[in-house]
Design a protein around this motif. Structure first.
Motif, short mmCIF file in Angstrom:
data_model
loop_
_atom_site.label_atom_id
_atom_site.label_comp_id
_atom_site.label_asym_id
_atom_site.label_seq_id
_atom_site.Cartn_x
_atom_site.Cartn_y
_atom_site.Cartn_z
N GLU A 94 -10.99 34.82 33.10
CA GLU A 94 -11.23 36.27 33.14
C GLU A 94 -12.72 36.57 33.04
OE1 GLU A 94 -6.94 37.72 31.26
OE2 GLU A 94 -8.65 37.46 29.92
N ASP A 97 -14.35 35.74 36.37
CA ASP A 97 -14.07 36.80 37.35
C ASP A 97 -14.97 38.00 37.12
OD1 ASP A 97 -12.07 35.29 38.51
OD2 ASP A 97 -10.41 36.36 37.57
N SER A 101 -17.87 39.33 39.64
CA SER A 101 -17.73 40.70 40.12
C SER A 101 -19.02 41.50 39.89
CB SER A 101 -16.55 41.36 39.40
OG SER A 101 -16.43 42.69 39.80
N LYS A 106 -17.10 36.73 44.73
CA LYS A 106 -15.72 36.41 44.35
C LYS A 106 -15.41 34.98 44.78
CE LYS A 106 -13.52 38.36 48.51
NZ LYS A 106 -13.36 37.09 49.17
N TYR A 164 -2.14 32.07 36.60
CA TYR A 164 -3.17 33.10 36.64
C TYR A 164 -3.75 33.22 38.05
CZ TYR A 164 -7.64 35.47 35.69
OH TYR A 164 -8.70 36.33 35.73
N TYR A 165 -4.11 32.09 38.65
CA TYR A 165 -4.70 32.12 39.99
C TYR A 165 -3.65 32.32 41.08
CZ TYR A 165 -9.30 31.14 38.13
OH TYR A 165 -10.49 31.24 37.46
N LYS A 167 -1.17 34.40 40.79
CA LYS A 167 -1.02 35.86 40.80
C LYS A 167 -2.10 36.53 41.64
CE LYS A 167 -1.02 37.39 36.66
NZ LYS A 167 -0.75 37.69 35.26
N SER A 168 -3.31 35.96 41.60
CA SER A 168 -4.42 36.58 42.34
C SER A 168 -4.41 36.17 43.82
CB SER A 168 -5.76 36.18 41.70
OG SER A 168 -5.99 34.79 41.92
#
Length: 197
Positions: A94, A97, A101, A106, A164-165, A167-168
């Motif tokens: 997190e 990221d 950002s 990204k 986690y990744y 989901k993205s």
């Protein structure tokens, strides 16, 4: 091209990272190497890291992210980078990221090396024997007991990064037990798709 390689120790991430560096002209970022370099260079964040390390403590996520942030601002990282061994936790993912950002960057892909743990231990034992036979030093973590402990650590900490990744939409998997050239080819196909997407 900005990538993360995920997978347990001995899965072949280092070998593939080197190939990506040569093929794409990007840099491999190892947090251990970056920490040592920042400390040696005496940067602001390096001084903070040194104080923590000198006290025998683990460097905080905040410091590690600061070191990664400084490193990717360097000219050789403009074409991109491959992170190997980082992030290790959801909190680090997190923070990474958020930092990217802020820089208007990204990740392009997260490539997970799927492996068979039992065969992985065999691979490590073979690597140690090959190094010994060649008269090279054997890595201290190529001891089966030490290695088994590292696999457990990986499973308890880092395994949560896959969902986690996923989901993205960034997670792709490769067969880490396949021959090196096949794994490279699989990674090249994933990257071709990621870049054209």
């Amino acid at each position: 091209m900005r990538l993360i390689l995920l997978g347990p120790p001995g899965a072949g991430k280092g070998t593939q990272a080197q190939r990506l560096v040569e093929r794409h002209g990007i840099v491999q970022l190892s947090t251990g190497d970056m920490l040592r370099a920042a400390v040696a260079a005496g940067t602001e964040i390096g001084k903070r890291a040194k104080a923590v390390m000198d006290a025998g403590q683990l460097v905080s996520d905040e410091i590690v992210i600061g070191i990664v942030a400084d490193r990717i601002d360097e000219p050789d990282a403009r074409k991109g980078f491959v992170l190997d061994g980082f992030p290790r936790t959801i909190a680090q993912a997190e923070a990474l990221d958020a930092m990217l950002s802020e820089k208007g960057l990204k990740l392009d892909a997260v490539i997970e090396f799927k492996v068979d743990n039992e065969k992985l231990v065999d691979r490590i034992v073979k690597r140690a024997k090959d190094a010994e036979a060649a008269g090279q030093p054997v890595r201290k973590d190529d001891n089966p007991e030490v290695f088994a402990k590292r696999l457990q650590e990986f499973a308890s900490l880092t395994a949560a990064l896959s969902p986690y990744y996923l989901k993205s939409g960034l997670l792709r998997t490769v067969d880490g037990m396949a021959p090196i050239d096949e794994v490279s080819e699989e990674i090249n196909q994933i990257l071709a798709e990621a870049v054209s997407a």
